[in-house]
Scaffold this motif. Structure first.
Motif, PDB file in Angstrom:
ATOM      1  N   HIS A 138      -3.636  -1.603   5.941  1.00 38.00           N
ATOM      2  CA  HIS A 138      -4.496  -2.636   6.534  1.00 38.00           C
ATOM      3  C   HIS A 138      -4.896  -2.256   7.956  1.00 38.00           C
ATOM      4  O   HIS A 138      -6.082  -2.283   8.306  1.00 38.00           O
ATOM      5  N   ASP A 139      -3.922  -1.907   8.790  1.00 34.59           N
ATOM      6  CA  ASP A 139      -4.215  -1.648  10.197  1.00 34.59           C
ATOM      7  C   ASP A 139      -4.942  -0.325  10.411  1.00 34.59           C
ATOM      8  O   ASP A 139      -5.808  -0.227  11.286  1.00 34.59           O
ATOM      9  N   ALA A 140      -4.599   0.694   9.633  1.00 34.12           N
ATOM     10  CA  ALA A 140      -5.210   2.007   9.840  1.00 34.12           C
ATOM     11  C   ALA A 140      -6.532   2.171   9.102  1.00 34.12           C
ATOM     12  O   ALA A 140      -7.480   2.759   9.627  1.00 34.12           O
ATOM     13  N   LEU A 141      -6.619   1.656   7.868  1.00 32.69           N
ATOM     14  CA  LEU A 141      -7.832   1.824   7.073  1.00 32.69           C
ATOM     15  C   LEU A 141      -8.716   0.583   7.048  1.00 32.69           C
ATOM     16  O   LEU A 141      -9.848   0.646   6.592  1.00 32.69           O
ATOM     17  N   GLY A 142      -8.179  -0.541   7.503  1.00 29.26           N
ATOM     18  CA  GLY A 142      -8.977  -1.771   7.530  1.00 29.26           C
ATOM     19  C   GLY A 142      -9.094  -2.467   6.197  1.00 29.26           C
ATOM     20  O   GLY A 142      -9.956  -3.340   6.021  1.00 29.26           O
ATOM     21  N   ILE A 143      -8.226  -2.124   5.225  1.00 24.99           N
ATOM     22  CA  ILE A 143      -8.293  -2.731   3.896  1.00 24.99           C
ATOM     23  C   ILE A 143      -7.953  -4.219   3.999  1.00 24.99           C
ATOM     24  O   ILE A 143      -6.971  -4.607   4.623  1.00 24.99           O
ATOM     25  N   GLY A 144      -8.743  -5.068   3.348  1.00 24.69           N
ATOM     26  CA  GLY A 144      -8.618  -6.507   3.528  1.00 24.69           C
ATOM     27  C   GLY A 144      -7.538  -7.182   2.719  1.00 24.69           C
ATOM     28  O   GLY A 144      -7.075  -8.272   3.080  1.00 24.69           O
ATOM     29  N   ASN A 145      -7.109  -6.551   1.597  1.00 23.89           N
ATOM     30  CA  ASN A 145      -6.107  -7.160   0.725  1.00 23.89           C
ATOM     31  C   ASN A 145      -5.145  -6.077   0.239  1.00 23.89           C
ATOM     32  O   ASN A 145      -5.572  -5.096  -0.392  1.00 23.89           O
ATOM     33  N   VAL A 146      -3.856  -6.248   0.526  1.00 28.15           N
ATOM     34  CA  VAL A 146      -2.868  -5.227   0.169  1.00 28.15           C
ATOM     35  C   VAL A 146      -1.566  -5.905  -0.249  1.00 28.15           C
ATOM     36  O   VAL A 146      -1.154  -6.902   0.346  1.00 28.15           O
ATOM     37  N   LYS A 147      -0.921  -5.355  -1.270  1.00 28.27           N
ATOM     38  CA  LYS A 147       0.432  -5.782  -1.612  1.00 28.27           C
ATOM     39  C   LYS A 147       1.228  -4.575  -2.088  1.00 28.27           C
ATOM     40  O   LYS A 147       0.657  -3.583  -2.562  1.00 28.27           O
ATOM     41  N   THR A 148       2.553  -4.652  -1.934  1.00 26.76           N
ATOM     42  CA  THR A 148       3.444  -3.571  -2.325  1.00 26.76           C
ATOM     43  C   THR A 148       4.516  -4.126  -3.261  1.00 26.76           C
ATOM     44  O   THR A 148       5.213  -5.078  -2.923  1.00 26.76           O
ATOM     45  N   LEU A 149       4.625  -3.517  -4.439  1.00 24.54           N
ATOM     46  CA  LEU A 149       5.560  -3.952  -5.463  1.00 24.54           C
ATOM     47  C   LEU A 149       6.534  -2.828  -5.785  1.00 24.54           C
ATOM     48  O   LEU A 149       6.169  -1.652  -5.737  1.00 24.54           O
ATOM     49  N   PHE A 150       7.755  -3.204  -6.149  1.00 21.63           N
ATOM     50  CA  PHE A 150       8.790  -2.197  -6.439  1.00 21.63           C
ATOM     51  C   PHE A 150       9.660  -2.657  -7.602  1.00 21.63           C
ATOM     52  O   PHE A 150       9.938  -3.846  -7.760  1.00 21.63           O
ATOM     53  N   GLY A 151      10.086  -1.687  -8.400  1.00 15.67           N
ATOM     54  CA  GLY A 151      11.025  -1.976  -9.468  1.00 15.67           C
ATOM     55  C   GLY A 151      11.929  -0.797  -9.721  1.00 15.67           C
ATOM     56  O   GLY A 151      11.635   0.336  -9.310  1.00 15.67           O
ATOM     57  N   THR A 152      13.040  -1.054 -10.376  1.00 19.17           N
ATOM     58  CA  THR A 152      13.998  -0.002 -10.678  1.00 19.17           C
ATOM     59  C   THR A 152      14.493  -0.170 -12.105  1.00 19.17           C
ATOM     60  O   THR A 152      14.066  -1.064 -12.831  1.00 19.17           O
ATOM     61  N   ALA A 153      15.374   0.718 -12.525  1.00 19.21           N
ATOM     62  CA  ALA A 153      15.965   0.658 -13.857  1.00 19.21           C
ATOM     63  C   ALA A 153      17.385   1.210 -13.760  1.00 19.21           C
ATOM     64  O   ALA A 153      17.665   2.030 -12.876  1.00 19.21           O
ATOM     65  N   PRO A 154      18.296   0.779 -14.619  1.00 19.16           N
ATOM     66  CA  PRO A 154      18.168  -0.184 -15.708  1.00 19.16           C
ATOM     67  C   PRO A 154      17.772  -1.576 -15.215  1.00 19.16           C
ATOM     68  O   PRO A 154      17.841  -1.858 -14.023  1.00 19.16           O
ATOM     69  N   GLY A 155      17.388  -2.430 -16.166  1.00 19.14           N
ATOM     70  CA  GLY A 155      16.856  -3.732 -15.807  1.00 19.14           C
ATOM     71  C   GLY A 155      17.782  -4.583 -14.970  1.00 19.14           C
ATOM     72  O   GLY A 155      17.322  -5.351 -14.121  1.00 19.14           O
TER      73      GLY A 155
END
Length: 495
Positions: free
Chosen positions: A339-356
């Motif tokens: 957002h700050d460097a590229l000016g992108i207006g909408n951003v989210k970060t998602l993470f997951g691992t395994a095993p469940g």
């Protein structure tokens, strides 16, 4: 059995919280009311709220200078002077090279004929790591040639003495790669490594600092780095690092073909997956626990918004080999930097691992009081306690690492771009990614200053070249595009 261990793990955290409650002290506020104060809370690190962080825009490149153009060869591939040849015979100091991340960087640099020195606090740890490298790569014979120097990474003078001695001996370092932290929530922890590099004119790269810590370094050192002609890249490697360049390649392509759109019109969704712990050591486990103490930053229409971490899951496809994985919000650096460097207006970060059940465990931990999760001494003890359990799970889960970046636009539904990266083992993956950025800096492709990865690598062909080097060990490199964007456009010569 693994499920049982996971719940025992949560019970230990709950017990710590209960003990904290019983040992709490009453503190009288100025208004006469009382609150409970934990005896552990006084030792928690000072943390900056990224949601309310005020950012000095002068420390970032302008949007007009950060998106470059591409040179294309006759066969249609983008071309760049960033190659592994840039590493040959370069003298590189890896601070924290005895750790898992640092060791991965050391091994990859040696593969490309760099002259590596490891800096750290304990020679014994270095020897243990060197023996581990030999067992992992028995055909390599150059590990015995790697010297060790003792230094204090928080003390500028200690690091400067190492840099100056090497220079006096005619073996001055071309680059310092700092893999030992500060890591999560360390805004006020001294970073003697970057201070010494900026003061003494040595290029600098570091790995995985959080956004507030990195932004504080940008604010403090940018002017001096420019004045002294020192190129520095902060918070780079796999993610953040390669992930940010993937986003930049996709958004740059969209904006080039749709001149009516601006970066603020775009949406970038990051999804990350790591099987087990990815082979992480105790230091990175501590950093993970500390992240769980934070609400996750999202950018919505150019404004910062926070959501609960690891609470609501969605399924994301990471390619044919990795498949569908559940991911949830986690406070990762890319949301703020893109957002700050590229000016992108909408951003989210998602993470997951395994095993469940690891996702279930992380979600349960995220619901614990932030005063407990942000207490670094307690999290260090927890990491050491949990490491044997983590290693058992890792043995069965593997260490797969995957990143998916999607770009869309509510103003123009035809925007539908996706890039995917997956590697069978996070440990060598990180080393390969860091080395790509090293090749860029040593190839004089990074200008003087303190930069996030998406700022440091400017032109499209250079972005593709770094991504190509980072992708040498990946088993999956994909691009899906409604605009005809090809794998080679994003990943350079990698086809």
């Amino acid at each position: 059995m693994s499920m049982k261990l996971a719940f025992e793990f949560v019970l230990v955290l709950a017990a710590l919280h209960v003990a904290d409650s019983f040992s709490a002290q009453r503190v009288t506020r100025s208004n006469g009311t009382t609150r409970l104060k934990s005896p552990w809370a006084t030792s928690a690190p000072v943390r900056t709220n990224i949601i309310n962080l005020t950012v000095d825009e002068s420390i970032f490149r302008t949007s007009t200078s950060i998106f470059g153009t591409a040179d294309v060869s006759e066969d249609g591939n983008v071309v760049s002077s960033i190659t592994h040849d840039n590493l040959a015979d370069k003298k590189i100091l890896v601070v924290g090279g005895s750790g898992r991340v640092g060791g991965s960087v050391v091994c990859q640099l040696l593969r490309h004929n760099a002259k590596v020195t490891v800096g750290g606090t304990r020679a014994e740890s270095f020897e243990e790591s060197r023996n581990r490298w030999k067992s992992l790569f028995p055909s390599s014979s150059n590990f015995d040639d790697v010297p060790f120097v003792s230094l204090d990474r928080e003390d500028e003078t200690s690091v400067a003495n190492i840099l100056n001695k090497a220079k006096e001996d005619g073996q001055g370092f071309d680059l310092v790669v700092h893999t030992a932290g500060p890591f999560q929530g360390k805004v006020k922890t001294p970073n003697g490594v970057i201070a010494a590099c900026v003061e003494n004119g040595v290029g600098y790269i570091d790995v995985c600092d959080d956004y507030c810590t990195a932004t504080a370094a940008k604010t403090k050192y940018t002017k001096k780095a420019i004045a002294n002609g020192v190129p520095c890249i902060l918070s780079t490697g796999c993610w953040p690092g390669v992930s940010s360049l993937m986003a930049k390649q996709l958004t740059q392509s969209v904006l080039a073909k749709r001149t009516q759109l601006t970066p603020a019109d775009l949406t970038v969704d990051f999804s990350f997956f790591t099987a087990g712990s990815g082979g992480a050591g105790s230091t990175l486990l501590v950093a993970t626990f500390l992240i769980l103490a934070e609400e996750s930053l999202t950018i919505v229409n150019g404004r910062r918004r926070s959501v609960k971490a690891m609470k609501e899951y969605s399924s994301v496809n990471f390619g044919k080999i990795v498949g569908n994985k559940d991911v949830a919000h986690l406070n990762l650096l890319e949301a703020a930097s893109v957002h700050d460097a590229l000016g992108i207006g909408n951003v989210k970060t998602l993470f997951g691992t395994a095993p469940g059940f690891w996702n279930t465990l992380l979600g349960a931990m995220a619901q614990l009081p932030s005063t407990l999760l942000s207490n670094e001494p307690i999290m260090e003890k927890l990491a050491l306690f949990s490491l044997p359990i983590v290693r058992v799970v890792d043995y069965f889960a593997g260490a797969t690492n995957a990143m998916r970046v999607e770009v869309s636009c509510s103003k123009d539904p035809s925007v539908n771009e996706m890039a995917l990266y997956a590697h069978e083992n996070l440990e060598p993956c990180v080393g390969e990614c860091v080395v790509g950025f090293c090749a860029a800096l040593l190839g004089d492709k990074v200008s003087s200053g303190i930069w996030f990865p998406e700022e440091a690598i400017v032109s499209q062909e250079d972005n593709a070249a770094v991504l190509g080097l980072a992708g040498v060990g990946a088993h999956t490199l994909e691009v899906q595009s409604d605009d005809g964007l090809r794998v080679g456009d994003v990943w350079g010569m990698k086809q």
